[in-house]
Design an enzyme around this catalytic site. Structure first.
Site, PDB file in Angstrom:
ATOM      1  N   HIS A  19       4.113   0.168  -2.897  1.00  0.00           N
ATOM      2  CA  HIS A  19       2.559   0.766  -2.503  1.00  0.00           C
ATOM      3  C   HIS A  19       1.681   0.425  -4.079  1.00  0.00           C
ATOM      4  O   HIS A  19       0.573   0.247  -3.587  1.00  0.00           O
ATOM      5  CB  HIS A  19       2.492   2.229  -2.332  1.00  0.00           C
ATOM      6  CG  HIS A  19       3.216   2.634  -0.930  1.00  0.00           C
ATOM      7  ND1 HIS A  19       2.467   3.063   0.188  1.00  0.00           N
ATOM      8  CD2 HIS A  19       4.350   2.425  -0.362  1.00  0.00           C
ATOM      9  CE1 HIS A  19       2.891   3.598   1.178  1.00  0.00           C
ATOM     10  NE2 HIS A  19       4.433   2.885   0.816  1.00  0.00           N
ATOM     11  N   ASP A 111      -4.084   5.800  -1.785  1.00  0.00           N
ATOM     12  CA  ASP A 111      -3.063   5.585  -0.607  1.00  0.00           C
ATOM     13  C   ASP A 111      -3.114   6.666   0.418  1.00  0.00           C
ATOM     14  O   ASP A 111      -3.043   7.925   0.038  1.00  0.00           O
ATOM     15  CB  ASP A 111      -1.719   5.591  -1.273  1.00  0.00           C
ATOM     16  CG  ASP A 111      -0.672   5.007  -0.519  1.00  0.00           C
ATOM     17  OD1 ASP A 111      -0.675   5.460   0.923  1.00  0.00           O
ATOM     18  OD2 ASP A 111       0.078   4.044  -0.861  1.00  0.00           O
ATOM     19  N   THR A 133      -1.804   0.202   2.441  1.00  0.00           N
ATOM     20  CA  THR A 133      -0.964  -0.916   1.813  1.00  0.00           C
ATOM     21  C   THR A 133      -0.165  -1.761   2.732  1.00  0.00           C
ATOM     22  O   THR A 133       0.195  -2.973   2.749  1.00  0.00           O
ATOM     23  CB  THR A 133       0.188  -0.518   0.679  1.00  0.00           C
ATOM     24  OG1 THR A 133       1.126   0.397   1.166  1.00  0.00           O
ATOM     25  CG2 THR A 133      -0.653   0.093  -0.396  1.00  0.00           C
TER      26      THR A 133
END
Length: 235
Positions: A19, A111, A133
């Site tokens: 990530h 994220d 991602t």
């Protein structure tokens, strides 16, 4: 903030290499456009990093498991739960610290595994952007699970699953193995919660490009007003 920078962007990746890498490459691209970058990484992850990028500022926050991160937590669900509690506070402290140092943050790119970052951004009046991602096809599957269109896990071993936006079906054997683990329901909840508050973000960024996923791209709006595809490029 230095007058040479157009803005200051705080990057918050989920602290695993798969990530972090796409968000790091994206950060380099922003930096090349005169955007100041600060990446917030957990103390537990930083302890295991052998080499830190010298061109980008790194700051530490806590996930609540500073000695061992996910391994110390024991389960993925326990880790995510604790990270939300402690991470929200320490991320807020970092934003305040940067403001006090004369380098205030303008935007948080986070994220979606960490959706609580949106609330932190709103509390400080900052622009927020979700950075997926994984590619559009994977995001599309989780989104339609979130909306209740797709039911996981499949009820029969030979069941075919139709994914809106994809030209072919997937079979039960294609489903990620975590959906049959003891924590399956809670883990799946974490995955689909990526979409729980996208209506509050300013932008959605996806680690893909149009020519790769033309069909599914049109289905990757996720209820957000502005969606952009970015490309994994080392610059």
């Amino acid at each position: 903030m230095s007058t040479s920078h157009k803005a200051h962007c705080l990057i918050l990746p989920f602290p695993v290499q798969g990530h972090i890498n796409p968000m790091l490459q994206f950060s380099k691209r922003l930096q090349s456009k005169r955007v100041k970058i600060t990446i917030a990484l957990t103390k537990s992850f930083l302890k295991n990093m052998k080499e830190l990028p010298t061109s980008i500022s790194i700051e530490a926050i806590s996930d609540g498991y500073d000695d061992g991160g996910l391994h110390q937590a024991g389960t993925f669900v326990a880790y995510i739960t604790r990270f939300k509690e402690v991470g929200s506070d320490t991320l807020s402290q970092l934003i305040q610290k940067l403001a006090n140092s004369g380098c205030p943050v303008n935007c948080i790119v986070y994220d979606p595994f960490l959706p609580w970052a949106v609330e932190v951004a709103k509390n400080f009046g900052l622009i927020s952007a979700a950075f997926f991602t994984q590619n559009c096809a994977v995001d599309d599957i989780y989104y339609h699970v979130h909306k209740g269109v797709i039911k996981l896990p499949p009820t029969q071993n030979d069941e075919e699953i139709l994914i809106p936006g994809l030209s072919c079906t997937i079979e039960s054997s294609d489903v990620p193995t975590f959906v049959i683990s003891p924590e399956a329901e809670r883990i799946l909840e974490v995955m689909v919660n990526q979409f729980s508050n996208l209506d509050k973000v300013d932008w959605v960024l996806i680690n893909s490009f149009y020519e790769l996923e033309k069909e599914v791209t049109y289905f990757c709006r996720f209820g957000a007003s502005s969606v952009f595809l970015t490309i994994y490029i080392d610059v």
